[in-house]
Design an enzyme around this catalytic site. Structure first.
Site, PDB file in Angstrom:
ATOM      1  N   SER A 189      50.390  28.891  21.906  1.00 35.13           N
ATOM      2  CA  SER A 189      50.728  28.048  20.762  1.00 35.13           C
ATOM      3  C   SER A 189      51.550  26.850  21.243  1.00 35.13           C
ATOM      4  O   SER A 189      51.092  26.086  22.079  1.00 35.13           O
ATOM      5  CB  SER A 189      51.458  28.882  19.700  1.00 35.13           C
ATOM      6  N   GLU A 320      42.050  31.792  14.350  1.00 31.97           N
ATOM      7  CA  GLU A 320      43.456  31.409  14.479  1.00 31.97           C
ATOM      8  C   GLU A 320      44.158  31.237  13.131  1.00 31.97           C
ATOM      9  O   GLU A 320      45.203  31.826  12.870  1.00 31.97           O
ATOM     10  CB  GLU A 320      43.562  30.076  15.252  1.00 31.97           C
ATOM     11  N   HIS A 417      45.822  34.020  14.950  1.00 32.10           N
ATOM     12  CA  HIS A 417      46.793  33.413  15.853  1.00 32.10           C
ATOM     13  C   HIS A 417      47.834  34.437  16.289  1.00 32.10           C
ATOM     14  O   HIS A 417      48.315  35.225  15.485  1.00 32.10           O
ATOM     15  CB  HIS A 417      47.476  32.251  15.126  1.00 32.10           C
TER      16      HIS A 417
END
Length: 499
Positions: A189, A320, A417
């Site tokens: 990320s 995600e 995610h």
């Protein structure tokens, strides 16, 4: 328990011996505490110490506000108070060896996270012959405030912290059994987006030799104009002039509260006329192309070969954005109109863009379509572009997709995610990951994924064909893993004109 003592350039540190005989050293300062005259200033070397410094517990972490609900239940945090938070942690199987090194840069939207999460425990990497390093860096305004062209050398302090940590690794990791000429930096990320910026930063050149980027690449940065809007509004919320001394005089807790309010305002009115690129990213604090510390947009610089020779492993999870649409209930409120506005806002051709996604996902409702479009724009397409750029300039690029679906939220999370992180660290049993993983995550998948990352750091080859623009090999990590070529190629091609 035996307490190993090792030397650093600033003094001796005493660690502990963990499971399987792994040496663990925590809370080693790589830079001076960013307080007083060091606040809102580039990192400075730490002071040397006399005697032996105990390195048996995690040190302070960067100031931050907790995640808001429901993210606070899904994303683990470790908050340790204290000023001296520019520290790092090391796991080593053998201080007398010369082993590959992996340096983890945590995520958290540049406002949250730390290297002190139990889920980032490096025992599995050390068990498999890697020296593992985790670190903290400055977050939010402390790390990414931009005050204009006259403020030379003081932008992107969070990235400069990461460079200071990598410099410490270069200068000290041999004492811990690591090879400073075999350093792989990896992150997820915001950590991966940081690496995308580091690939383009002159000050980072030569500090790492391979890079693994999970759910982030080199695409998302702010222009100086957008950063100026963020800075001006933050100063107005705080009631101070937008100068570095005035921001440095604001108590930390007031600053983090103002950051939360600012992010809420951007989320409520995500208009480019108000916030520039921050309206698309919904991240007011991120790397800024200041033409000094970060001279050019990383995407452009990497495309022209500034990171030539650095092998990359890059990819994302298959779903995600469901982390943000499913637990919050946002997905149930999405309309066809919002899907269309989002797609055209990202640059897809009006009408035709959404139609292509409907054709590719015929059973998906508006919420699922929105999540897929954002997943591709924010994560998948930037990963592919980074791989293409590196392969064009002589580096090997390996692309992956994490496709195992979580059973949480009745399976609606999909491969969301952050779901891949415990698999990469081979830490499925850490209770902090349970809300995302469910009760019985597949250990065999962790074995494969963790093994691929170790192999990449050790040999440069994670175990599947390299990606190039002819074959576009992608390793899919799922219950039945395999290598596919150009998955969803029609959608990939749709984005080729969107830059």
């Amino acid at each position: 328990m035996r307490r190993p003592v090792l030397a650093t350039s600033h003094g001796l540190v005493r660690g502990i011996t963990g499971p399987e005989g792994i040496g663990v050293f925590k809370n080693i300062p790589y830079a001076a505490a960013p307080t007083g005259p060091n606040r809102f200033a580039p990192p400075r070397p730490p002071s040397a110490w006399n005697g032996i410094r105990d390195a048996d517990a995690y040190g302070p972490t960067a100031p931050q506000a907790p995640y808001p609900p429901p993210m606070d239940r899904l994303l683990p945090e470790a908050l340790v108070p204290g000023d001296d938070f520019l520290n790092l942690n090391v796991w080593t199987p053998d201080p007398a060896a010369r082993l590959p090194v992996m340096v983890w840069i945590h995520g958290g939207a540049f406002t949250n996270g730390s290297g002190a999460l139990t889920g980032y425990d490096g025992t599995a990497f050390a068990r498999d012959g890697v020296v593992l390093v985790t670190l903290n860096y400055r977050l939010g305004a402390e790390g990414f405030l931009h005050l204009g062209p006259g403020d030379t050398g003081r932008a992107n302090l969070g990235l400069l912290d990461q460079i200071a940590a990598l410099t410490w690794v270069r200068d000290n990791i041999a004492s811990f059994g690591g090879d400073p000429d075999r350093v792989t930096v990896f992150g997820q990320s915001a950590g991966a987006m940081s690496i995308g910026a580091l690939l383009a930063m002159p000050a980072a050149k030569g500090l790492f030799h391979r890079a693994a980027l999970q759910s982030g690449a080199a695409h998302h940065t702010l222009s100086p104009a957008s950063a100026a809007r963020v800075t001006a509004r933050l100063a107005a919320i705080l009631g101070v002039p937008p100068t570095r001394p005035d921001f440095a005089a604001v108590p930390v807790q007031h600053l983090t509260a103002a950051q939360l309010r600012l992010r809420g305002e951007i989320s409520a009115r995500p208009e480019r006329a108000l916030w520039g690129e921050a309206a698309l990213n919904l991240m007011p604090f991120e790397p800024v192309v200041d033409h000094d510390t970060l001279p050019r947009a990383p995407t452009d610089a990497i495309a022209e070969g500034v990171a030539a020779g650095v092998d990359v492993l890059v990819g994302c999870t298959g779903d995600e954005f469901r982390l943000y649409t499913v637990p919050s209930g946002l997905g149930r409120t999405v309309t066809d109109g919002l899907v269309e506005r989002t797609a055209t806002g990202y640059g897809l051709p009006p009408g035709r863009g959404v139609a292509a996604y409907r054709a590719a996902f015929p059973a998906a409702g508006p919420g699922e379509l929105l999540a897929q479009i954002v997943t591709d724009w924010f994560y998948r397409v930037p990963a592919l572009r980074l791989a293409e750029a590196q392969s064009r300039h002589g580096a090997r690029a390996f692309v992956y997709e994490f496709a195992w679906s979580s059973p949480a939220f009745d399976g609606a999370l999909g491969a969301c995610h952050a779901l891949d992180v415990p698999f990469v660290f081979d830490n499925l049993a850490d209770p902090a990951f349970a809300p995302l993983l469910g009760d019985t995550p597949p250990q065999v998948l962790a074995d494969r994924m963790h093994g691929a990352w170790v192999s990449f750091a050790t040999t440069g080859d994670p175990g599947w064909p390299a990606h190039d623009e002819r074959h576009r090999a992608v390793r899919r990590f799922a219950t039945a893993p395999g290598t596919v070529h150009d998955p969803r190629g029609g959608l990939r091609a749709l984005w080729d004109d969107v830059r």
